[in-house]
Design a protein around this motif. Structure first.
Motif, PDB file in Angstrom:
ATOM      1  N   THR A 116       0.846  -1.190   0.000  1.00 45.27           N
ATOM      2  CA  THR A 116       0.000   0.000   0.000  1.00 45.27           C
ATOM      3  C   THR A 116       0.886   1.246   0.000  1.00 45.27           C
ATOM      4  OG1 THR A 116      -0.079   0.195   2.414  1.00 45.27           O
ATOM      5  CG2 THR A 116      -1.716  -1.255   1.379  1.00 45.27           C
ATOM      6  N   VAL A 117       0.271   2.376  -0.282  1.00 43.67           N
ATOM      7  CA  VAL A 117       1.005   3.642  -0.210  1.00 43.67           C
ATOM      8  C   VAL A 117       1.533   3.863   1.197  1.00 43.67           C
ATOM      9  CG1 VAL A 117       0.804   6.143  -0.418  1.00 43.67           C
ATOM     10  CG2 VAL A 117      -0.262   4.674  -2.127  1.00 43.67           C
ATOM     11  N   ALA A 118       0.747   3.484   2.196  1.00 43.98           N
ATOM     12  CA  ALA A 118       1.209   3.628   3.586  1.00 43.98           C
ATOM     13  C   ALA A 118       2.484   2.819   3.822  1.00 43.98           C
ATOM     14  CB  ALA A 118       0.110   3.182   4.543  1.00 43.98           C
ATOM     15  N   ASP A 119       2.575   1.640   3.216  1.00 46.97           N
ATOM     16  CA  ASP A 119       3.808   0.840   3.339  1.00 46.97           C
ATOM     17  C   ASP A 119       4.992   1.580   2.716  1.00 46.97           C
ATOM     18  OD1 ASP A 119       2.474  -1.334   4.559  1.00 46.97           O
ATOM     19  OD2 ASP A 119       1.905  -2.143   2.602  1.00 46.97           O
ATOM     20  N   GLU A 121       5.291   4.831   2.366  1.00 45.22           N
ATOM     21  CA  GLU A 121       5.611   5.973   3.228  1.00 45.22           C
ATOM     22  C   GLU A 121       6.423   5.556   4.444  1.00 45.22           C
ATOM     23  OE1 GLU A 121       5.268   8.949   2.489  1.00 45.22           O
ATOM     24  OE2 GLU A 121       3.624   9.166   1.047  1.00 45.22           O
ATOM     25  N   ALA A 122       6.311   4.278   4.819  1.00 43.50           N
ATOM     26  CA  ALA A 122       7.044   3.789   5.987  1.00 43.50           C
ATOM     27  C   ALA A 122       8.512   3.477   5.679  1.00 43.50           C
ATOM     28  CB  ALA A 122       6.353   2.543   6.542  1.00 43.50           C
ATOM     29  N   GLU A 148      -5.086   3.083  -6.477  1.00 42.25           N
ATOM     30  CA  GLU A 148      -4.004   2.751  -5.548  1.00 42.25           C
ATOM     31  C   GLU A 148      -2.696   2.546  -6.297  1.00 42.25           C
ATOM     32  OE1 GLU A 148      -1.802   1.592  -2.096  1.00 42.25           O
ATOM     33  OE2 GLU A 148      -3.712   2.691  -2.320  1.00 42.25           O
ATOM     34  N   GLN A 152       0.798   4.671  -5.893  1.00 39.09           N
ATOM     35  CA  GLN A 152       2.092   4.083  -5.563  1.00 39.09           C
ATOM     36  C   GLN A 152       3.178   4.532  -6.536  1.00 39.09           C
ATOM     37  OE1 GLN A 152       1.796  -0.193  -5.021  1.00 39.09           O
ATOM     38  NE2 GLN A 152      -0.086   0.002  -3.851  1.00 39.09           N
ATOM     39  N   TRP A 155       4.194   7.990  -5.832  1.00 40.63           N
ATOM     40  CA  TRP A 155       5.146   8.035  -4.712  1.00 40.63           C
ATOM     41  C   TRP A 155       6.574   7.862  -5.213  1.00 40.63           C
ATOM     42  CZ3 TRP A 155       8.854   4.741  -2.950  1.00 40.63           C
ATOM     43  CH2 TRP A 155       9.402   5.001  -1.701  1.00 40.63           C
TER      44      TRP A 155
END
Length: 350
Positions: A116-119, A121-122, A148, A152, A155
């Motif tokens: 995911t995008v959150a992954d 960003e981490a 999604e 990505q 990003w």
């Protein structure tokens, strides 16, 4: 870990026996054609299909993808690349990216879920390239939603990271998105596609990208002993797949969903994902893998039907799974026959 069923191969392999494959290739040979024509013709055709300036044929996807990630890393003066924990490069290639190319990897996301995008960003360290697999085979052939996926890739642009698609099964993924192959590939700096999975070819892969990238890739291909000048049989078989099987991918997806729905009605059977997003899906069984192995062999001898090639262990020792990919091999078998095979297997092994 997967257990090889040995005598149990993919469903109804008659359509992919060597004699038939050779006949299909021979039928495509022009008597006046040079043996050097087929590979460059296929490279140009795939580049155009993917909307990329150039493409190069490789003997294997393993070589093609390691080369792609090496070039992206060298362009950015970094040896750090990123991909999913179940990425083929991590699980099936004996650390070739590390031992051959000196690259290191950041594993992104949960082992059993899509990135995911959150992954992204981490990620707390610079990376040269991100590899995204479409679809993610080892978790059931899952695909991210289009929005999604775009987020990505956005990003990667924002962070100066190259984007590479493991498109071994892009042919199977395209109907889900309902967009052209070129529109999907346009998101990525480089794309790998396979000639022998959904296209049922002999072997081989194509790597596509900008002209400079592909010229560099050809140098690495030669360094690694992968020159494809004499690979015309693989190229002809790949063209056959593009002509005859690529147009059938929407049909294969519809059939996979119908078949998955029938299998999901069997007690002790769960289909992942439900419904399938591609012609590939996983069938989970409430049965021990050794018992499934034993009874699948007995059923194959009894019925002449071979439904899967491997059974995978799960974290729960009382369950396991196998993979189904609907291709032209299913032309010779009905959904009811596959359902009855799996149903009888569950009665015996569950």
């Amino acid at each position: 870990m997967a257990i090889d069923l040995r005598s149990v191969s993919l469903v109804t392999t008659r359509k992919h026996r060597p004699a038939r494959v050779l006949d299909l290739v021979r039928a495509r040979v022009d008597e006046d054609e040079s043996r050097t024509d087929a590979v460059p013709r296929l490279e140009r055709r795939v580049a155009d299909l993917l909307g990329k300036p150039a493409a190069a044929m490789f003997p294997t996807g393993t070589m093609a993808q390691q080369v792609a990630m090496r070039i992206h890393a060298d362009r950015r003066n970094s040896n750090m690349i990123a991909f999913h924990p179940q990425c083929h490069m991590e699980v099936h290639e004996h650390k070739g990216y590390q031992l051959v190319h000196g690259l290191s990897a950041v594993l992104v996301g949960d082992y059993h879920s899509l990135i995911t995008v959150a992954d992204l960003e981490a990620i707390k360290q610079p990376v040269a390239a991100l590899l995204l697999e479409l679809p993610q085979r080892d978790i059931g052939g899952l695909l991210p939603a289009w929005e999604e996926l775009v987020a990505q890739v956005d990003w990667t642009r924002e962070h100066g990271v190259a984007s590479h698609m493991d498109g071994a099964r892009l042919w199977e993924a395209q109907p889900y998105y309902g967009r052209s192959h070129a529109e999907i590939a346009a998101l990525f700096d480089s794309v790998y596609v396979s000639l022998y999975k959904g296209l049922m070819g002999i072997s081989g892969a194509l790597l596509a990208g900008d002209a400079e990238f592909i010229e560099h890739a050809k140098i690495w291909r030669n360094r690694l002993g992968g020159n494809t000048a004499a690979a015309w049989p693989m190229a002809l078989a790949g063209e056959r797949g593009l002509d005859e099987l690529l147009p059938r991918m929407p049909e294969f997806l519809v059939r996979a969903r119908t078949l998955a729905g029938m299998l999901a009605g069997i007690p002790g059977v769960q289909v992942v994902p439900e419904p399938p997003q591609t012609p590939l899906f996983h069938v989970h069984l409430a049965a021990q893998p050794e018992r499934v192995l034993e009874h699948a062999k007995l059923l194959a001898e009894k019925t002449g039907l071979r439904v899967f090639g491997q059974v995978r262990r799960s974290a729960n020792p009382m369950t396991c799974s196998f993979e189904i990919t609907v291709t032209e091999q299913f032309d010779d078998v009905t959904d009811a026959e596959v359902r009855d095979f799996v149903g009888e297997l569950m009665l015996a092994a569950g």
